[in-house]
Design a protein around this motif. Structure first.
Motif, PDB file in Angstrom:
ATOM      1  N   MET B   1       0.838  -1.192   0.000  1.00 26.66           N
ATOM      2  CA  MET B   1       0.000   0.000   0.000  1.00 26.66           C
ATOM      3  C   MET B   1       0.867   1.232   0.000  1.00 26.66           C
ATOM      4  O   MET B   1       1.038   1.917   1.004  1.00 26.66           O
ATOM      5  CB  MET B   1      -0.907  -0.017   1.226  1.00 26.66           C
ATOM      6  CG  MET B   1      -2.246  -0.596   0.907  1.00 26.66           C
ATOM      7  SD  MET B   1      -3.318  -0.471   2.321  1.00 26.66           S
ATOM      8  CE  MET B   1      -3.668  -2.184   2.605  1.00 26.66           C
ATOM      9  N   ARG B   7      -6.353   4.100  -4.019  1.00 28.07           N
ATOM     10  CA  ARG B   7      -7.470   3.187  -3.828  1.00 28.07           C
ATOM     11  C   ARG B   7      -8.809   3.930  -3.759  1.00 28.07           C
ATOM     12  O   ARG B   7      -9.848   3.330  -3.920  1.00 28.07           O
ATOM     13  CB  ARG B   7      -7.257   2.383  -2.544  1.00 28.07           C
ATOM     14  CG  ARG B   7      -5.956   1.629  -2.599  1.00 28.07           C
ATOM     15  CD  ARG B   7      -5.771   0.765  -1.382  1.00 28.07           C
ATOM     16  NE  ARG B   7      -4.448   0.147  -1.412  1.00 28.07           N
ATOM     17  CZ  ARG B   7      -4.177  -0.923  -2.133  1.00 28.07           C
ATOM     18  NH1 ARG B   7      -5.113  -1.466  -2.861  1.00 28.07           N
ATOM     19  NH2 ARG B   7      -2.963  -1.440  -2.123  1.00 28.07           N
ATOM     20  N   TRP B   8      -8.746   5.205  -3.493  1.00 25.93           N
ATOM     21  CA  TRP B   8      -9.985   5.991  -3.444  1.00 25.93           C
ATOM     22  C   TRP B   8     -10.358   6.529  -4.816  1.00 25.93           C
ATOM     23  O   TRP B   8     -11.414   7.117  -4.999  1.00 25.93           O
ATOM     24  CB  TRP B   8      -9.845   7.164  -2.457  1.00 25.93           C
ATOM     25  CG  TRP B   8      -9.936   6.710  -1.047  1.00 25.93           C
ATOM     26  CD1 TRP B   8      -8.890   6.485  -0.191  1.00 25.93           C
ATOM     27  CD2 TRP B   8     -11.113   6.407  -0.324  1.00 25.93           C
ATOM     28  NE1 TRP B   8      -9.351   6.062   1.027  1.00 25.93           N
ATOM     29  CE2 TRP B   8     -10.723   5.998   0.975  1.00 25.93           C
ATOM     30  CE3 TRP B   8     -12.474   6.420  -0.634  1.00 25.93           C
ATOM     31  CZ2 TRP B   8     -11.632   5.620   1.946  1.00 25.93           C
ATOM     32  CZ3 TRP B   8     -13.377   6.054   0.343  1.00 25.93           C
ATOM     33  CH2 TRP B   8     -12.966   5.651   1.617  1.00 25.93           C
ATOM     34  N   PRO B  10     -11.214   5.072  -7.702  1.00 27.52           N
ATOM     35  CA  PRO B  10     -12.477   4.609  -8.318  1.00 27.52           C
ATOM     36  C   PRO B  10     -13.691   5.288  -7.689  1.00 27.52           C
ATOM     37  O   PRO B  10     -14.644   5.650  -8.385  1.00 27.52           O
ATOM     38  CB  PRO B  10     -12.492   3.108  -8.032  1.00 27.52           C
ATOM     39  CG  PRO B  10     -11.087   2.751  -7.763  1.00 27.52           C
ATOM     40  CD  PRO B  10     -10.422   3.954  -7.182  1.00 27.52           C
ATOM     41  N   ALA B  11     -13.630   5.480  -6.345  1.00 31.83           N
ATOM     42  CA  ALA B  11     -14.788   6.075  -5.670  1.00 31.83           C
ATOM     43  C   ALA B  11     -15.048   7.480  -6.195  1.00 31.83           C
ATOM     44  O   ALA B  11     -16.191   7.931  -6.236  1.00 31.83           O
ATOM     45  CB  ALA B  11     -14.546   6.111  -4.166  1.00 31.83           C
ATOM     46  N   VAL B  14     -15.917   6.856 -10.523  1.00 28.84           N
ATOM     47  CA  VAL B  14     -17.125   6.157 -10.978  1.00 28.84           C
ATOM     48  C   VAL B  14     -18.355   7.071 -11.024  1.00 28.84           C
ATOM     49  O   VAL B  14     -19.038   7.116 -12.050  1.00 28.84           O
ATOM     50  CB  VAL B  14     -17.376   4.891 -10.125  1.00 28.84           C
ATOM     51  CG1 VAL B  14     -18.763   4.338 -10.356  1.00 28.84           C
ATOM     52  CG2 VAL B  14     -16.331   3.839 -10.451  1.00 28.84           C
ATOM     53  N   PRO B  15     -18.626   7.854  -9.956  1.00 28.02           N
ATOM     54  CA  PRO B  15     -19.807   8.736 -10.057  1.00 28.02           C
ATOM     55  C   PRO B  15     -19.674   9.743 -11.190  1.00 28.02           C
ATOM     56  O   PRO B  15     -20.657  10.032 -11.888  1.00 28.02           O
ATOM     57  CB  PRO B  15     -19.836   9.443  -8.698  1.00 28.02           C
ATOM     58  CG  PRO B  15     -19.093   8.555  -7.788  1.00 28.02           C
ATOM     59  CD  PRO B  15     -18.027   7.918  -8.621  1.00 28.02           C
ATOM     60  N   LEU B  18     -20.363   7.923 -14.415  1.00 29.80           N
ATOM     61  CA  LEU B  18     -21.783   7.602 -14.553  1.00 29.80           C
ATOM     62  C   LEU B  18     -22.582   8.835 -14.932  1.00 29.80           C
ATOM     63  O   LEU B  18     -23.447   8.791 -15.816  1.00 29.80           O
ATOM     64  CB  LEU B  18     -22.318   7.016 -13.242  1.00 29.80           C
ATOM     65  CG  LEU B  18     -21.869   5.601 -12.894  1.00 29.80           C
ATOM     66  CD1 LEU B  18     -22.406   5.195 -11.532  1.00 29.80           C
ATOM     67  CD2 LEU B  18     -22.345   4.619 -13.953  1.00 29.80           C
ATOM     68  N   ALA B  19     -22.269   9.963 -14.262  1.00 28.59           N
ATOM     69  CA  ALA B  19     -22.987  11.199 -14.564  1.00 28.59           C
ATOM     70  C   ALA B  19     -22.733  11.613 -16.004  1.00 28.59           C
ATOM     71  O   ALA B  19     -23.645  12.044 -16.719  1.00 28.59           O
ATOM     72  CB  ALA B  19     -22.559  12.302 -13.600  1.00 28.59           C
ATOM     73  N   ALA B  22     -24.714   9.434 -18.344  1.00 29.07           N
ATOM     74  CA  ALA B  22     -26.140   9.770 -18.327  1.00 29.07           C
ATOM     75  C   ALA B  22     -26.395  11.064 -19.087  1.00 29.07           C
ATOM     76  O   ALA B  22     -27.352  11.177 -19.853  1.00 29.07           O
ATOM     77  CB  ALA B  22     -26.622   9.890 -16.884  1.00 29.07           C
TER      78      ALA B  22
END
Lengths: 281, 362
Positions: B1, B7-8, B10-11, B14-15, B18-19, B22
């Motif tokens: 590590m 590691r954060w 993707p968090a 991803v949103p 996705l936005a 859309a």
């Protein structure tokens, strides 16, 4: 434990199997499934024992159809349990996934393998998803059984006024169960993500259930109309589209897409937290 | 590590992804397209020449008429005159199936319920799943020319659509500006936008936009905008449409077992006066209505006794209207109706003040 490429899949499968057997051997899981099964039985018994015929348009949707056709018991029970009872049980199972292990002090034993964290998340989530399907099928199956025992069974009238045979109606009931199970996958992922943030399982369970209620309240506020298509509970009652003739697949597709989005986002969050977490217990 | 922040990633990503996906999807839906140039007359003629006989599609309707919110669920909301109001307000999704002039099915998809209208030859069935009731009507052998499809295909008669279009344009020219806007995409099909704009500033209507399929001439959507309102006051458009013949089984309807079936009398074939948008107000036109003004800011006035008095007694009437000096008024973003205590009724696509001025004794 050094995992070689050959033995990894088999150990994943055995981990998966042991996870599922732990989940479905718990008294709590069975208690929840029994409580879910009681809903259609209660509805069917209440309608059967009541002396007044149910007037159309009164009570939960489809209630007045039950006396004519027992196959509607399952559908009525699903309409009743989707807003609260199913999310409640899903919240308990999904919120317990990681936080429960952390609370019992067993999490670090599960994580001895170096690449184990993502795999553990995957196994935990799959078990929660299996529970979604089991919970929905329990309601549908108990409803079908109660309906067959207490009421006549015959051709089913769809929302469009067309009539379908018993065989097709069973197929549509299974489709509805699948729809509801898919609807709950997003909530399970949210529960998993919340579960990685705490060591107290009750907190994660409560937070997941509260989120499902908040989402449904927001979905009923006309002031938040712009937000509605983004809420994970937006299509929860859309399974009625499977009772039209011809079947409208639009809400099924939209729902699956929405749930996939929530699964991705919640997974990304769970990955970020869980892989960078110091596991002390 | 070595780098925990990775590691954060993707968090955070991803949103955003996705936005973006859309948003890209919704941009594509209403994307402007370039079509070969056509004049307004050519687009109107295209509608007239349209040879769409069969289609199946989904319609989406949204209204921002400024009507008070009526209960949209429960059995009372989808029965009788309330259903008309209910259909005009709020949002609805409906499926349409048409096969030739005598076979049609219209399904209003409500939450956990559905209202169906099925026409097969001379049989007309209405079915409401909320209270499991059906109504049957036998249409006269010589059906009216209007097709039950949501688009009223103009009857060309002897004249060619081009001539009719020219006549129509010449007739409306003094009061209305008709133009062709940018090409658009409706239900995945490229479409011309016919923009109808009143020249008068006295009317509540700002513009009417009709999307016309560039390939078939089928109207795909209509958008009515009101003055001083950002959202469309009324919009009705296909979200998907398929121009092939639907399954024939859809048009054979037998009322389900246990349904309350009502046999209704054959409707009287009487030409309804007024524009389609004013149908609810002009239904009971037994007296001689007079029209003052012309074009978009015309005011129609009905003498006393033409509107049945029992309409005023319904609770819905009190809910929809507001008290004004001398009577009650219904104001929406497109139409105003003034009902005086002496029985006279004034209506028009104008602000309420104009109706009151018309009602005032000269």
């Amino acid at each position: 434990m050094t995992a070689t490429p050959e033995d990894r899949p088999s150990s994943s499968w055995s981990l998966m199997a042991s996870e599922l057997s732990v989940l479905f051997r718990r008294l709590r899981t069975w208690a929840m499934l029994l409580a879910l099964a009681a809903i259609p039985i209660l509805i069917a018994a209440a309608v059967k024992l009541s002396s007044h015929p149910v007037a159309p348009g009164r009570g939960p949707p489809f209630l007045d159809r039950i006396t004519q056709n027992g196959l509607f018991v399952g559908v009525t029970a699903l309409v009743v349990s989707v807003p609260l009872f199913l999310p409640l049980t899903i919240g308990v199972v999904a919120g317990d996934t990681i936080a429960g292990e952390a609370n019992l002090g067993t999490l670090r034993y599960l994580l001895v393998a170096p690449a184990g964290r993502v795999r553990l998340l995957l196994i935990k989530y799959t078990a929660a998803a299996v529970f979604c399907l089991a919970a929905t099928l329990t309601v549908a199956a108990a409803g079908a059984l109660a309906g067959v025992v207490l009421f006549p069974v015959g051709p089913v009238t769809l929302l469009s006024g067309d009539t379908i045979g018993v065989g097709e109606s069973v197929a549509r009931s299974l489709l509805i169960a699948a729809y509801v199970a898919v609807s709950l996958l997003g909530l399970s992922a949210i529960g998993l993500a919340i579960s990685t943030f705490t060591d107290i399982p009750v907190g994660a369970m409560a937070a997941t259930i509260v989120l499902s209620v908040v989402s449904q309240v927001a979905d009923n506020l006309p002031q938040l109309e712009w937000l509605h298509p983004w809420l994970f509970s937006h299509y929860w009652l859309g399974f009625a589209d499977l009772l039209r003739q011809p079947i409208s697949w639009v809400s099924f597709g939209n729902n699956a897409l929405l749930q996939a989005g929530y699964i991705l986002a919640a997974w990304a969050l769970a990955y970020g937290k869980f892989t960078s977490k110091d596991v002390l217990s | 590590m070595t780098r925990p922040w990775l590691r954060w990633l993707p968090a955070a990503m991803v949103p955003v992804a996705l936005a973006a996906a859309a948003l890209a999807g919704s941009y594509q839906a209403g994307a402007a397209t370039s079509l070969p140039h056509k004049t307004a007359a050519e687009v109107i003629a295209m509608i007239g020449r349209s040879e769409v006989r069969a289609l199946s599609g989904t319609l989406q309707q949204n209204s921002e008429l400024g009507l008070p919110q009526l209960p949209s669920t429960g059995p009372a909301a989808t029965q009788g005159p309330a259903s008309v109001i209910e259909l005009l307000s709020g949002s609805h999704t409906a499926r349409v199936y048409v096969d030739g002039p005598s076979k049609a099915r219209f399904q209003v998809m409500d939450m956990l319920a559905e209202r169906d209208l099925v026409r097969n030859g001379n049989d007309l069935w209405l079915y409401n799943s909320a209270d499991n009731s059906a109504a049957h009507m036998t249409l006269p052998a010589e059906p009216a020319t209007g097709s039950p499809a949501p688009h009223a295909t103009p009857t060309p008669g002897m004249a060619t659509p081009d001539v009719v279009a020219q006549h129509f344009l010449a007739a409306v020219e003094p009061s209305t500006e008709v133009s062709v806007g940018d090409g658009t995409t409706v239900a995945g099909r490229t479409a011309y936008q016919l923009v109808i704009k009143p020249r008068s500033t006295g009317t509540l209507v700002d513009s009417v936009t009709i999307a016309v399929d560039s390939a078939s001439g089928l109207p795909l959507g209509v958008d009515v905008r009101a003055r001083g309102q950002a959202a469309a006051a009324f919009s009705l458009a296909f979200t998907d449409v398929n121009l092939s013949a639907p399954d024939a089984g859809l048009f054979s309807f037998t009322p389900p077992r246990g349904a309350a079936v009502e046999e209704k009398a054959t409707p009287q074939l009487r030409a309804l006066p007024g524009k389609t948008g004013q149908a609810p107000q002009t239904k009971a036109a037994a007296g001689r209505p007079t029209i003052t003004g012309s074009g978009w800011d015309a005011v129609i006035s009905l003498p006393a006794g033409t509107v049945p008095t029992d309409v005023r007694a319904t609770p819905m009437f009190a809910q929809l209207t507001q008290a004004v000096p001398g009577g009650r008024a219904l104001t929406t973003s497109l139409v105003s109706v003034l009902m005086l205590d002496d029985g006279r009724v004034f209506a028009g696509m104008v602000p309420l003040e104009r109706l009151q001025a018309a009602a005032a004794p000269q």
